[in-house]
Design a protein around this motif. Structure first.
Motif, mmCIF file in Angstrom:
data_model
loop_
_atom_site.group_PDB
_atom_site.id
_atom_site.type_symbol
_atom_site.label_atom_id
_atom_site.label_comp_id
_atom_site.label_asym_id
_atom_site.label_seq_id
_atom_site.Cartn_x
_atom_site.Cartn_y
_atom_site.Cartn_z
ATOM 1 N N TRP A 210 41.014 56.057 26.682
ATOM 2 C CA TRP A 210 40.278 54.985 27.361
ATOM 3 C C TRP A 210 41.161 54.319 28.421
ATOM 4 N N ALA A 211 42.411 54.047 28.083
ATOM 5 C CA ALA A 211 43.325 53.398 29.030
ATOM 6 C C ALA A 211 43.573 54.288 30.247
ATOM 7 N N ALA B 15 40.099 54.672 37.039
ATOM 8 C CA ALA B 15 38.982 53.980 37.685
ATOM 9 C C ALA B 15 39.444 52.784 38.513
ATOM 10 N N GLY B 16 40.752 52.536 38.509
ATOM 11 C CA GLY B 16 41.289 51.450 39.321
ATOM 12 C C GLY B 16 41.347 50.103 38.626
ATOM 13 N N VAL B 17 41.164 50.099 37.313
ATOM 14 C CA VAL B 17 41.240 48.848 36.556
ATOM 15 C C VAL B 17 42.716 48.513 36.338
ATOM 16 N N ASP B 18 43.108 47.275 36.660
ATOM 17 C CA ASP B 18 44.501 46.884 36.433
ATOM 18 C C ASP B 18 44.710 46.435 34.981
ATOM 19 N N ARG B 19 45.958 46.153 34.633
ATOM 20 C CA ARG B 19 46.308 45.806 33.257
ATOM 21 C C ARG B 19 45.511 44.594 32.760
#
Length: 157
Positions: free
Chosen positions: A101-102, A108-112
């Motif tokens: 998932w991470a 997908a460009g999701v940051d921490r």
């Protein structure tokens, strides 16, 4: 039983008392199977040197863990793990699913912070919130707990 070296990280901006961060990080290591019964926790002196917190803060955290039945202090020897928490080992199928998932979130460009917010939202949806020990007893935390210490009493951990 191998001696584990747990390295605590204290986030002074989190608003969470330092002793509670040590408790939480120890519990997390127990849940992930990174610590096992018989493993020795870092001495208070080692934690103080690594984090620049007051030794009483470390000792308070270790007393909290001892009250919970998770560790045992052995005078002059150290503090040792007595029990584990859960069975969500670092090599479990759930961990592998979270890793996947991470990776997908990163791709997908999701940051921490975004990933943490998503995960927290899902956790809040499926798990009821429990009050933290700090919420139960805010008066127990004193400002002196976060000040650096120069020396530990001899023989203390």
């Amino acid at each position: 039983m191998a001696e584990q070296r747990l390295e605590y990280r204290i986030d002074r901006r989190s608003g969470v008392p330092a002793y509670l961060q040590i408790v939480q990080q120890t519990e997390q290591a127990l849940r992930l199977g990174l610590l096992e019964p018989g493993d020795k926790l870092p001495t208070a002196r080692e934690v103080v040197e690594a984090t620049a917190i007051n030794p009483n803060t470390v000792l308070k955290a270790y007393r909290e863990l001892e009250r919970a039945g998770l560790v045992e202090a052995r005078r002059g020897v150290g503090t040792f793990i007595l029990a584990t928490l859960g069975d969500t080992g670092a090599e479990s199928a759930l961990r592998a699913a979270l890793d996947d998932w991470a990776r997908r979130a990163l791709a997908a460009g999701v940051d921490r912070e975004g990933a943490a917010a998503l995960l927290t939202a899902v956790l809040d949806q499926h798990f009821p919130a429990e009050p933290s020990p700090a919420e139960h007893s805010p008066a127990e935390h004193s400002p002196a707990e976060n000040s650096p210490a120069e020396h530990l009493p001899k023989g203390e951990q």
